[in-house]
Design an enzyme around this catalytic site. Structure first.
Site, PDB file in Angstrom:
ATOM      1  N   ARG A  20      -5.473   1.000   5.370  1.00  0.00           N
ATOM      2  CA  ARG A  20      -6.468   1.381   4.364  1.00  0.00           C
ATOM      3  C   ARG A  20      -7.385   2.478   4.916  1.00  0.00           C
ATOM      4  O   ARG A  20      -7.776   3.402   4.197  1.00  0.00           O
ATOM      5  CB  ARG A  20      -7.314   0.161   3.959  1.00  0.00           C
ATOM      6  CG  ARG A  20      -6.545  -0.982   3.327  1.00  0.00           C
ATOM      7  CD  ARG A  20      -5.978  -0.648   1.974  1.00  0.00           C
ATOM      8  NE  ARG A  20      -6.999  -0.347   0.986  1.00  0.00           N
ATOM      9  CZ  ARG A  20      -6.738  -0.030  -0.269  1.00  0.00           C
ATOM     10  NH1 ARG A  20      -5.472   0.050  -0.686  1.00  0.00           N
ATOM     11  NH2 ARG A  20      -7.702   0.220  -1.121  1.00  0.00           N
ATOM     12  N   LYS A  70       4.158   8.120  -2.872  1.00  0.00           N
ATOM     13  CA  LYS A  70       4.402   8.301  -4.295  1.00  0.00           C
ATOM     14  C   LYS A  70       5.362   9.465  -4.581  1.00  0.00           C
ATOM     15  O   LYS A  70       5.608  10.311  -3.707  1.00  0.00           O
ATOM     16  CB  LYS A  70       3.056   8.495  -5.008  1.00  0.00           C
ATOM     17  CG  LYS A  70       2.163   7.257  -4.905  1.00  0.00           C
ATOM     18  CD  LYS A  70       0.847   7.413  -5.646  1.00  0.00           C
ATOM     19  CE  LYS A  70       0.014   6.138  -5.554  1.00  0.00           C
ATOM     20  NZ  LYS A  70      -1.275   6.242  -6.272  1.00  0.00           N
ATOM     21  N   HIS A 118      -0.195   4.525  -1.409  1.00  0.00           N
ATOM     22  CA  HIS A 118      -0.786   3.257  -1.836  1.00  0.00           C
ATOM     23  C   HIS A 118      -0.694   2.282  -0.674  1.00  0.00           C
ATOM     24  O   HIS A 118       0.203   2.383   0.167  1.00  0.00           O
ATOM     25  CB  HIS A 118      -0.028   2.688  -3.043  1.00  0.00           C
ATOM     26  CG  HIS A 118      -0.392   1.265  -3.377  1.00  0.00           C
ATOM     27  ND1 HIS A 118      -1.551   0.935  -4.046  1.00  0.00           N
ATOM     28  CD2 HIS A 118       0.245   0.096  -3.103  1.00  0.00           C
ATOM     29  CE1 HIS A 118      -1.601  -0.376  -4.195  1.00  0.00           C
ATOM     30  NE2 HIS A 118      -0.527  -0.914  -3.635  1.00  0.00           N
ATOM     31  N   ASN A 145      -2.490  10.385  -5.729  1.00  0.00           N
ATOM     32  CA  ASN A 145      -3.249  10.450  -4.473  1.00  0.00           C
ATOM     33  C   ASN A 145      -2.372  10.191  -3.253  1.00  0.00           C
ATOM     34  O   ASN A 145      -2.849   9.784  -2.205  1.00  0.00           O
ATOM     35  CB  ASN A 145      -4.446   9.499  -4.501  1.00  0.00           C
ATOM     36  CG  ASN A 145      -4.030   8.058  -4.738  1.00  0.00           C
ATOM     37  OD1 ASN A 145      -2.832   7.745  -4.826  1.00  0.00           O
ATOM     38  ND2 ASN A 145      -4.992   7.172  -4.849  1.00  0.00           N
ATOM     39  N   PHE A 175      -5.517   1.740 -17.519  1.00  0.00           N
ATOM     40  CA  PHE A 175      -4.822   2.878 -16.914  1.00  0.00           C
ATOM     41  C   PHE A 175      -3.449   2.513 -16.342  1.00  0.00           C
ATOM     42  O   PHE A 175      -2.775   3.362 -15.761  1.00  0.00           O
ATOM     43  CB  PHE A 175      -5.683   3.485 -15.793  1.00  0.00           C
ATOM     44  CG  PHE A 175      -6.074   2.513 -14.711  1.00  0.00           C
ATOM     45  CD1 PHE A 175      -5.211   2.234 -13.651  1.00  0.00           C
ATOM     46  CD2 PHE A 175      -7.304   1.871 -14.750  1.00  0.00           C
ATOM     47  CE1 PHE A 175      -5.564   1.349 -12.660  1.00  0.00           C
ATOM     48  CE2 PHE A 175      -7.661   0.972 -13.762  1.00  0.00           C
ATOM     49  CZ  PHE A 175      -6.794   0.706 -12.703  1.00  0.00           C
TER      50      PHE A 175
END
Length: 504
Positions: free
Chosen positions: A444, A369, A477, A474, A416
């Site tokens: 993951r 991100k 992704h 966070n 959101f």
């Protein structure tokens, strides 16, 4: 008909292993479009290929090939993948040896260091952005020693060899000192009309500095011959002595790259037990081999193939007792069958085939991100490599609403979602395709829970625990499942995409 003829001349068709092996002998650069029968070659790239072919007019040095993965053993890892694959084969018959290679994303400082000689050029800042936006291929190359030293000269000391670096986006490389005059790599590439595909560093001081930067363990790694093999614990041994065997494997210096439990089919058992097919107990052996799970392992070690053979011993307990009484074959012998309860690849070629079969590669989409700094990117990319992932596609992009929807389609209707879009609009994200066996699940697991505070408690070594700030920021992704991964990859990398992605 004329148009069809030109298309055949543009791209040679390779649809068998023998044709693939023959193609690899092409002189110069070969661009290979790997396709599957369900989608066919990428027609979108043919216009570009034809333009390059016509402009360069180098039929002996520039080749375009379409290769069908379904019929070529070497291309088995690329079967059943939704993203397009382009491979590049460069044959340099000039005595150069690749000592070590790696694919990575360059930091801004690394680009500035390597290209400091062109820093004064007006478009240098744009060039830096370009070079940090995707993967580069780095190789350390030495010149072979088939030529003897000139009269009166002495052999070079390996410690003082000039080592260059040769990249692909980029590229860097070198030659040993104190030998008869030969072309440098840069001269050779220019003479072969393929220098435009790479950049070369030949200054000895800079060469050694760049090797220390990109490959700090180069001297140690150069002396290693790391080999990957497939090992297998047969069902009875797996059930009774698994932990003992794994402890020995670790103590012998092997690293377990991958492992999985698998119940073999009758055909698979017969293939792995072929050396016993003429024995009276063969039928009983196949029954035992298919009666429960075996443990398949991918092991790596210096000279791993030979060491594993010596460690486990021959295929029969009788021979093992006679020739290698300390082997694992004798130590873990089972009364019910007089065979070695451990299996190992017979050759490196067989190991490659077996690993692809038992651990077929899978791809997933990964996203770093905007708030992740360049230094943090480097750390995360290092974690990705250490976890055994291969970065097969990568691009840096600003995810506007349209592009974000290709990745976050399943949360578009959530309250959101607008917050997610605002976070993504703060700067460029790094979008990647990561490939390895069980890639979706392993990625993951590596990134950890969505909430960074929760990740710190439940998975403190995860990426989100280390680099996440909040649920939105966070750090990373990842696709939730295989279908989502395939859909996202196809949408994001659509400009290179297969003609019929729906067919997968």
């Amino acid at each position: 008909m004329a148009g069809k003829k030109r298309e055949i001349q543009l791209q040679a068709v390779v649809n068998s292993q023998s044709l693939w092996d023959e193609m690899l002998q092409n002189k110069g650069l070969t661009v290979i479009d790997v396709y599957q029968a369900w989608c066919g070659p990428c027609k979108a790239m043919q216009t570009l290929f034809r333009k390059l072919k016509n402009e360069l007019n180098e039929d002996e040095l520039l080749h375009f090939v379409v290769a069908e993965a379904d019929n070529i053993v070497t291309l088995q890892p690329f079967r059943d993948q939704c993203e397009p694959i382009f491979l590049f084969s460069v044959i340099i018959k000039a005595g150069f040896v690749i000592e070590i290679e790696d694919k990575r994303v360059f930091t801004e400082q690394q680009v500035r260091d390597f290209y400091h000689r062109i820093a004064h050029q007006p478009d240098f800042e744009d060039f830096v952005l370009f070079m940090t936006s995707g993967l580069s291929h780095i190789l350390v190359i030495s010149q072979g020693n088939e030529e003897q030293p000139a009269l009166g000269e002495t052999e070079s000391d390996p410690e003082t060899e000039a080592k260059e670096i040769y990249e692909d986006h980029l590229a860097m490389v070198t030659t040993p000192m104190m030998r008869k005059k030969r072309d440098s790599l840069e001269e050779y590439l220019e003479r072969q009309h393929i220098s435009q595909f790479c950049d070369v560093e030949e200054n000895i001081t800079d060469v050694n500095r760049f090797i220390d930067m990109f490959f700090p363990d180069f001297k140690n790694m150069k002396n290693l011959k790391l080999e990957k093999i497939l090992a297998l614990l047969r069902p009875a041994l797996f059930q009774e002595k698994k932990e003992d065997v794994l402890k020995i494997i670790e103590d012998e210096g092997f690293k377990i790259l991958m492992q999985r439990q698998i119940v073999l089919s009758e055909e698979e058992a017969q293939t792995l037990c072929k050396e016993y097919e003429n024995e009276d107990y063969f039928g009983n052996l196949i029954e035992k081999m298919t009666s429960g799970p075996s443990l398949a392992l991918v092991l790596v070690r210096d000279h791993g193939l030979q060491h594993w053979k010596e460690l486990i011993g021959p295929g029969s307990v009788e021979k093992a007792k006679e020739y290698l009484p300390e082997s694992l074959c004798v130590r873990f012998a089972m009364e019910e069958l007089p065979i070695n309860q451990l299996y190992g690849s017979d050759s490196l070629e067989a190991a490659e085939r077996e690993i692809r079969y038992f651990f077929p590669p899978q791809s997933t989409l990964a996203l770093l991100k905007p708030h992740v700094t360049q230094e943090q990117r480097e750390e995360i990319l290092k974690l990705i490599r250490e976890a055994g992932f291969e970065i097969t596609q990568m691009k840096e992009m600003l995810l506007n609403e349209e592009e974000a929807g290709k990745i976050y389609s399943k949360i578009k209707g959530k309250d959101f979602y607008q917050d997610v879009l605002e976070m993504l609009s703060e700067g460029p994200s790094l979008v990647m395709v990561l490939t390895k066996w069980n890639a979706v699940s392993d990625w993951r697991q590596l990134i950890g829970p969505v909430e960074p505070d929760e990740a710190k408690l439940l998975s403190p070594d995860s990426i989100r625990a280390k680099f996440g700030r909040s649920v939105l920021k966070n750090a990373v992704h990842g696709s939730s499942n295989t279908y989502e991964a395939m859909e996202s990859i196809t949408r994001i990398f659509e400009e290179f995409g297969p003609e019929n992605p729906e067919g997968n």
